[in-house]
Motif scaffolding. Structure first.
Motif, PDB file in Angstrom:
ATOM      1  N   LYS A 174     -26.731  -6.967  -3.889  1.00  0.00           N
ATOM      2  CA  LYS A 174     -27.437  -6.790  -2.623  1.00  0.00           C
ATOM      3  C   LYS A 174     -28.809  -7.443  -2.627  1.00  0.00           C
ATOM      4  O   LYS A 174     -29.230  -8.050  -1.641  1.00  0.00           O
ATOM      5  N   GLU A 195     -22.868  -6.295   0.820  1.00  0.00           N
ATOM      6  CA  GLU A 195     -22.465  -4.969   0.369  1.00  0.00           C
ATOM      7  C   GLU A 195     -20.966  -4.891   0.102  1.00  0.00           C
ATOM      8  O   GLU A 195     -20.520  -4.170  -0.791  1.00  0.00           O
ATOM      9  N   GLN A 248     -23.571  -8.760   5.328  1.00  0.00           N
ATOM     10  CA  GLN A 248     -23.507  -7.552   4.515  1.00  0.00           C
ATOM     11  C   GLN A 248     -22.096  -6.966   4.469  1.00  0.00           C
ATOM     12  O   GLN A 248     -21.707  -6.351   3.464  1.00  0.00           O
TER      13      GLN A 248
END
Length: 323
Positions: A36, A42, A276
């Protein structure tokens, strides 16, 4: 009177399998925090065994057709941007054409790695402006999980699979920056940088190969070249950064996205970010971000978008489009 390539529909598809950062920590010297902090990622999606790039592309195409309220028979041309085709040939585009029931027109692939969707949009724009096609489906689709070296923590944690699609249609415009549709494009490449991002195998070398990247050098080139190409396209459209409602960038790395926005003088509040959840899906990343932005109610009709991307080659470019 000016012919514009206007968006009629948008859609995307993601494989079911979600791969969180923690899964890599089980086999590599890495962690969720390490990934991250360096990329903003993520999680990402990986295609299931037997799930192909053309299947992902067909799902995204059907979603875009449904959004436009059209049928496959309404399409004159279909372009797929991909670096991970099902087979050496035929093209992913013709496979997708068959899968969605598109009997007429023509279909072909574009290979410009992560810049592929921008290149494909530019081709679609030219086809529409020249009168060779009235409606063009443009798809970015990738199964990058197939070419990752799962022992290389500097690359395997960055990429994912997915597909996104836009359906464009010819519409008469005034020729002014207020028109809807594609207003300008800017394409570039420099093959002298090919060793910065490549796959070390291919058909003529009789091997499949894996993705290799000099991350630090790619980062340096990306920030400089992405901001430059975005400004070049805006200049062609007779617009400036102040006119931009949304940057929809290639979703490679959150640090690259942030640095490019800063270089363009735009706040992150004007940037569509999906990296993400999707990771770097190469040619699929911009249409995935577009579809997600529309789905979330962020991107609205009449707003000005700048899409920019850079990939192996190096190849890079941008598109200015009014939604």
């Amino acid at each position: 009177m000016t012919v514009r390539a206007v968006v009629r529909g948008v859609g995307h598809y993601l494989p079911e399998r979600v791969v969180p950062n923690s899964e890599f920590a089980e086999t590599l010297e890495t962690s969720d925090e390490w990934i991250k902090s360096r990329s903003g990622i993520e999680e990402r999606r990986f295609a299931a065994p037997g799930e192909t790039t053309s299947q992902l592309a067909a799902h995204a195409a059907r979603a875009a057709l449904a959004d436009a309220g059209m049928d496959a028979s309404d399409i004159d041309a279909l372009i797929v941007a991909t670096s991970t085709p099902d087979l050496t040939f035929p093209s992913v585009a013709t496979m997708t054409q068959a899968a969605i029931g598109m009997k007429g027109g023509f279909a072909f692939d574009v290979q410009a790695v992560c810049a592929g969707f921008v290149y494909a949009l530019s081709n679609a724009d030219a086809l529409i402006k020249s009168g060779q096609a009235k409606r063009v489906m443009v798809i970015g689709a990738e199964t990058f999980s197939r070419i990752l070296d799962m022992t290389d923590r500097s690359t395997c944690v960055l990429f994912g699979d997915g597909a996104g699609a836009l359906l464009l249609e010819a519409e008469d415009g005034t020729g002014s920056p207020a028109d809807r549709g594609i207003l300008a494009t800017d394409l570039n490449s420099d093959g002298s940088f090919q060793d910065l991002l490549y796959v070390d195998g291919g058909t003529s070398t009789n091997s499949i190969g894996h993705l290799r990247m000099q991350g630090r050098e790619v980062f340096r080139h990306a920030v400089e070249k992405l901001a430059k190409t975005a400004h070049a396209a805006l200049d062609k459209a007779e617009l400036t950064s102040e006119d931009v409602d949304w940057i929809v960038p290639h979703q490679a790395n959150l640090r690259i996205i942030t640095a490019t926005a800063n270089k363009m003088g735009l706040p992150m509040e004007k940037v569509i970010v999906t990296v993400q959840k999707h990771g770097n899906t190469s040619a699929a990343s911009i249409p995935l971000a577009l579809s997600t932005g529309v789905q979330n109610g962020d991107i609205k009709r009449g707003e000005l978008l700048v899409m920019e991307a850079i990939g192996g080659g190096l190849a890079w470019g941008s598109v200015v489009l009014r939604w």
